[in-house]
Design an enzyme around this catalytic site. Structure first.
Site, PDB file in Angstrom:
ATOM      1  N   HIS A 278       0.838  -1.206   0.000  1.00  0.00           N
ATOM      2  CA  HIS A 278       0.000   0.000   0.000  1.00  0.00           C
ATOM      3  C   HIS A 278       0.874   1.258   0.000  1.00  0.00           C
ATOM      4  CE1 HIS A 278      -3.266   2.761   1.275  1.00  0.00           C
ATOM      5  NE2 HIS A 278      -2.280   3.330   1.957  1.00  0.00           N
ATOM      6  N   GLU A 279       1.878   1.299   0.879  1.00  0.00           N
ATOM      7  CA  GLU A 279       2.745   2.470   0.946  1.00  0.00           C
ATOM      8  C   GLU A 279       3.536   2.648  -0.344  1.00  0.00           C
ATOM      9  OE1 GLU A 279       2.527   4.638   3.268  1.00  0.00           O
ATOM     10  OE2 GLU A 279       1.141   3.445   4.471  1.00  0.00           O
ATOM     11  N   HIS A 282       1.906   4.553  -3.348  1.00  0.00           N
ATOM     12  CA  HIS A 282       1.909   6.013  -3.432  1.00  0.00           C
ATOM     13  C   HIS A 282       3.044   6.515  -4.328  1.00  0.00           C
ATOM     14  CE1 HIS A 282      -1.357   6.539  -0.702  1.00  0.00           C
ATOM     15  NE2 HIS A 282      -0.741   5.978   0.316  1.00  0.00           N
ATOM     16  N   GLU A 356      -5.769   6.952  -1.246  1.00  0.00           N
ATOM     17  CA  GLU A 356      -5.738   5.794  -0.344  1.00  0.00           C
ATOM     18  C   GLU A 356      -6.502   4.615  -0.948  1.00  0.00           C
ATOM     19  OE1 GLU A 356      -3.897   5.479   2.352  1.00  0.00           O
ATOM     20  OE2 GLU A 356      -3.143   7.508   1.953  1.00  0.00           O
TER      21      GLU A 356
END
Length: 428
Positions: A278-279, A282, A356
């Site tokens: 997930h990180e 970005h 997100e």
């Protein structure tokens, strides 16, 4: 008769105060009303005791937040219309310093005053609020050492930046704001690059990840996503708080992956991988460059506005400063701008929530969606995050989607829903 800008300033401040307090009251009512029932989609993974702790923690933070809101407003009015900035300018003037050091002293003196005035709230938040809910692990010694380090670091960096900006304002002519913006952006990028290598270690201990199996899993994820990171570190976040998190930091080849040690003790290896995916998203989805571009554009607009306001006598006089100066312009702009720009908060929040959701989808594709959902639930529990925020409060402030909506996208209702089950002992 009050100047029109004074009226606009007070009106905007009052409107923001009323809105903040109203949204806070909505959040408290919503959370209390749903305190005794865990949302159905979380019933098997969050106990009633944990849900009630999150509700009580949220309410306590909101009530303390209201005090902070009013306290900050009093400080702002005291510094501007109350004559605080003018008083500090008079004090510095008596020291008879040469330019630009008189302006530097003025700005740093006000920054020091704000830091001191913020101490009571910081102490209460750390040693009362966080302590009450079992999150605080900061000792008085650690708090004091962090405070001293922060003041010294802020003084050194602030001295360099403020002195440079004031010199540019004085020497670069009518379009000084363009050069000042370029200076500010250059400093911000250098700081972003230097933070993980030279500065972060002043406050926390970073050690290379020692878990070989987990490191192999992370390396495999990075290879699948064609992503380079300098190294993977574990930060001793448990020295200060029981809250857990993970993040990327740095620019270029200085990008580093950082896990809080508290996070690694609460998640399984596949869940850690999913959180990291997930990180990583970005960066891969170019959210970080997008934010840098927007930040650069908005700061350019801000410096252009400051360049105009600094030439208007009414800008100073309507906010409690009798004489125009570069340092007063910087301080008034820094203090006054948020009074008007809060209207853009929901737009920034909505943009962040969109990112997100996109990062969650990326993680589900390149790692494991249900495991990411389990990891998020674990973090909701461990951080006592409310599962039932008020929709308007969430829409205005929250940078992350509400838990129910977020988990529903990762584990849609239906045959896959039973995958969201609890694997650790349930609190009672």
């Amino acid at each position: 008769m009050a100047h029109w800008f004074t009226v606009a300033f007070v009106t905007a401040l009052a409107a923001h105060l009323v809105l903040q307090l109203w949204l806070s009251s909505r959040q408290v009512r919503q959370v209390i009303a749903r305190r005794d029932a865990v949302p159905a989609s979380f019933a098997d993974v969050v106990s009633l005791v944990e849900h009630q702790k999150a509700a009580d923690y949220t309410v306590a933070r909101q009530k303390f937040g209201r005090v902070e809101i009013l306290y900050d407003a009093v400080i702002l009015l005291g510094l501007t219309l109350g004559g605080g900035l003018q008083a500090t300018a008079d004090m510095v003037s008596a020291w008879q310093l040469e330019a630009p050091w008189d302006g530097v002293a003025h700005v740093l003196l006000v920054m020091l005053a704000l830091a001191v005035l913020g101490l009571p709230c910081s102490l209460w938040r750390t040693f009362v609020l966080e302590q009450r809910f079992g999150f605080n692990r900061t000792t008085v010694r650690t708090f004091v050492v962090d405070l001293v380090k922060g003041l010294v670091l802020g003084g050194v960096l602030g001295l360099a930046v403020v002195a440079t900006l004031l010199w540019v304002m004085d020497a670069a002519g009518r379009l000084w704001w363009v050069a000042a913006w370029a200076t500010w952006m250059s400093f911000s990028l250098v700081l972003l690059w230097a933070w993980p290598r030279w500065i972060a270690g002043l406050f926390n201990r970073f050690t290379p990840l020692q878990d070989t199996a987990l490191r192999e899993r992370i390396d495999a994820l990075l290879a699948r996503c064609d992503f380079h990171a300098r190294d993977v570190y574990v930060m001793d976040g448990s020295r200060r708080s029981a809250h857990g998190n993970a993040y990327f930091t740095g620019l270029g080849r200085e990008k580093r992956i950082v896990f809080f040690d508290t996070l690694l003790t609460s998640l399984s290896p596949i869940q850690v991988e999913a959180v990291l995916a997930h990180e990583l998203a970005h960066f891969k989805l170019r959210h970080i460059p997008q934010r840098l571009i927007v930040s650069g554009a908005t700061s350019l607009a801000g410096f252009a506005l400051l360049g105009w306001l600094a030439r208007q006598d009414w800008f100073y006089q309507s906010l409690g400063v009798t004489g125009a100066s570069d340092s007063a312009a910087l301080l008034l702009f820094m203090l006054g701008l948020p009074v008007f720009t809060w209207v853009f908060t929901p737009l920034a929040s909505a943009w962040s929530r969109k990112h997100e959701f996109e990062a969650d989808a990326f993680a589900a594709k390149h790692s494991d969606g249900p495991e990411l959902a389990r990891a998020l639930v674990s973090m909701y529990r461990d951080n006592a995050s409310t599962l039932t925020p008020d929709p308007l409060h969430s829409a205005f402030y929250d940078s992350h989607p509400p838990p129910v909506a977020r988990i529903a996208r990762l584990v849609p209702p239906g045959p896959a829903a039973p995958l969201l089950v609890r694997t650790d002992p349930v609190a009672s």
